[in-house]
Scaffold this active site. Structure first.
Site, PDB file in Angstrom:
ATOM      1  N   CYS A  87       0.814  -1.222   0.000  1.00  0.00           N
ATOM      2  CA  CYS A  87       0.000   0.000   0.000  1.00  0.00           C
ATOM      3  C   CYS A  87       0.846   1.270   0.000  1.00  0.00           C
ATOM      4  O   CYS A  87       0.303   2.370  -0.136  1.00  0.00           O
ATOM      5  CB  CYS A  87      -0.941   0.010   1.206  1.00  0.00           C
ATOM      6  SG  CYS A  87      -2.144  -1.330   1.201  1.00  0.00           S
ATOM      7  N   HIS A 336      -8.948   4.349  -1.251  1.00  0.00           N
ATOM      8  CA  HIS A 336      -7.642   3.702  -1.095  1.00  0.00           C
ATOM      9  C   HIS A 336      -7.347   2.780  -2.281  1.00  0.00           C
ATOM     10  O   HIS A 336      -7.330   1.553  -2.145  1.00  0.00           O
ATOM     11  CB  HIS A 336      -7.624   2.925   0.224  1.00  0.00           C
ATOM     12  CG  HIS A 336      -6.290   2.349   0.592  1.00  0.00           C
ATOM     13  ND1 HIS A 336      -5.085   2.852   0.128  1.00  0.00           N
ATOM     14  CD2 HIS A 336      -5.962   1.286   1.391  1.00  0.00           C
ATOM     15  CE1 HIS A 336      -4.100   2.135   0.610  1.00  0.00           C
ATOM     16  NE2 HIS A 336      -4.597   1.181   1.366  1.00  0.00           N
TER      17      HIS A 336
END
Length: 388
Positions: A87, A336
């Site tokens: 991420c 996200h």
């Protein structure tokens, strides 16, 4: 090493883009950044692209070459390299692009991040994301990322007395800001009661304590600071770009309530930028889960351990407070798309430092900090930006 500035920034709207492909999102973000810088693709000397798992999400690998091709750069043989750090892939790409310009290897580079996640069902997305944990020692035994985050949250609640009601304040603030961001995945406010009564994902984390699965892309154009004003009247200096890592599995760590990688990346960033936490005007903190945001607030030095939630209770984290937090909406409300997130955080800070953030504008913003992590805070990358 020479100074580096951002001279262009752009991003797509985050959300569910069923009518756009991975390449569509990457090219849209890149062209917006180039247009913002007043440059053409032929002015770019190299591309660094953040992406976590396009091969698994959409069956497309070799993303760097794909972006260069569809940006019209294949014939000029521009190097285009994909960077992966779970991420934190977007921030890792920015770190690589920063080093390439700071070292003098290139004068102008394009840094992007992109991810296309919503074409797959939730169980498949969960399994792909789990690849950022220790597949053999965590995932094989049934741990998902929400489960790992829940263990960290439960331990924090045990050590410091945090309640679910207190932790719910963080997504409430993120959604307050996301409601003012036209590029956010969720543009609506929520209440503490809605967070508490939402479906439980992994106790004590409800779905409102977890960031969504999103599609999106973001990009910035970097130039050496000595030529930046040739292209823009408002260059933004990258005062620090630092990274640190920790054990990949949480059972190997001394504590579940502190992140040594964030602490070390922040220490190096403040030293590099010659700043202290009190000098930061706004922060974009990785809030994939509410507990990760809380650890970030504390381990970046904005509060003592166990006292970070007081900033939320006192209203300091709102866009007009003393420490504006995730004014973009954060991962929780803005969204996200994992490969794009780290670059998107920086795009928001650039807008804020240029006084271009509209309703959510932080008054008199001069210095901003972006914090992007991969895994369970395994990889941490910190950027500090300031007005030149």
């Amino acid at each position: 090493m020479r100074d580096v500035a951002i001279i262009g920034a752009g991003e797509t709207k985050y959300g569910e883009h069923w009518d756009k492909s991975l390449r569509d999102l990457a090219v849209e973000a890149g062209l917006k950044a180039l247009e913002d810088a007043g440059l053409g693709a032929e002015d770019i000397q190299a591309i660094f692209g953040g992406n976590m798992s396009a091969g698994s999400f959409v069956g497309q690998d070799h993303v760097g070459a794909l972006i260069a091709d569809f940006a019209g750069l294949a014939e000029v043989r521009v190097p285009a390299i994909r960077i992966e750090s779970a991420c934190a892939s977007g921030a890792a790409a920015l770190h690589a692009g920063y080093m390439a310009v700071a070292s003098g290897l290139y004068d102008i580079v394009l840094v992007g991040g992109v991810e296309k996640m919503t074409d797959l069902p939730g169980d498949m997305v969960t399994d792909i994301l789990a690849g950022a944990a220790d597949r053999e020692w965590e995932v094989f035994f049934g741990a998902t990322f929400p489960a790992l985050g829940a263990m960290m949250a439960r331990r924090y609640m045990y050590e410091y007395g945090l309640t679910r009601e207190q932790m719910a304040l963080l997504p409430v603030i993120a959604h307050k800001h996301g409601a003012m961001n036209p590029d956010a995945h969720f543009q609506r406010e929520i209440t503490v009661e809605q967070v508490l009564n939402a479906p439980m994902v992994a106790d004590p984390l409800t779905i409102m304590n977890c960031s969504p699965v999103s599609d999106g892309g973001a990009a910035v154009v970097l130039a050496s600071a000595d030529i930046a004003r040739k292209y823009t009247d408002s260059p933004i200096k990258i005062s620090a770009s630092t990274a640190a890592n920790d054990y990949i599995s949480i059972h190997a760590r001394e504590s579940l309530t502190r992140s040594p990688s964030t602490i070390e990346a922040a220490r190096k960033a403040y030293e590099m930028a010659k700043k202290e936490p009190k000098d930061i005007d706004l922060v974009e903190i990785h809030d994939a889960f509410s507990i990760i945001a809380l650890l970030g607030i504390e381990d970046l030095g904005f509060a003592k351990k166990g006292e970070g939630i007081k900033l939320a209770e006192e209203g300091q984290l709102y866009y007009d407070g003393d420490l504006p937090y995730n004014v973009s909406g954060g991962l929780k409300a803005k969204g996200h798309p994992v490969g794009a997130t780290g670059v998107g955080q920086v795009v928001e800070i650039v807008k804020q430092l240029r006084n271009e953030a509209g309703k959510r504008q932080v008054p008199d913003a001069r210095v901003g900090l972006a914090h992007n992590v991969g895994g369970t805070m395994t990889s941490s990358i910190v950027h500090i930006l300031e007005v030149m």
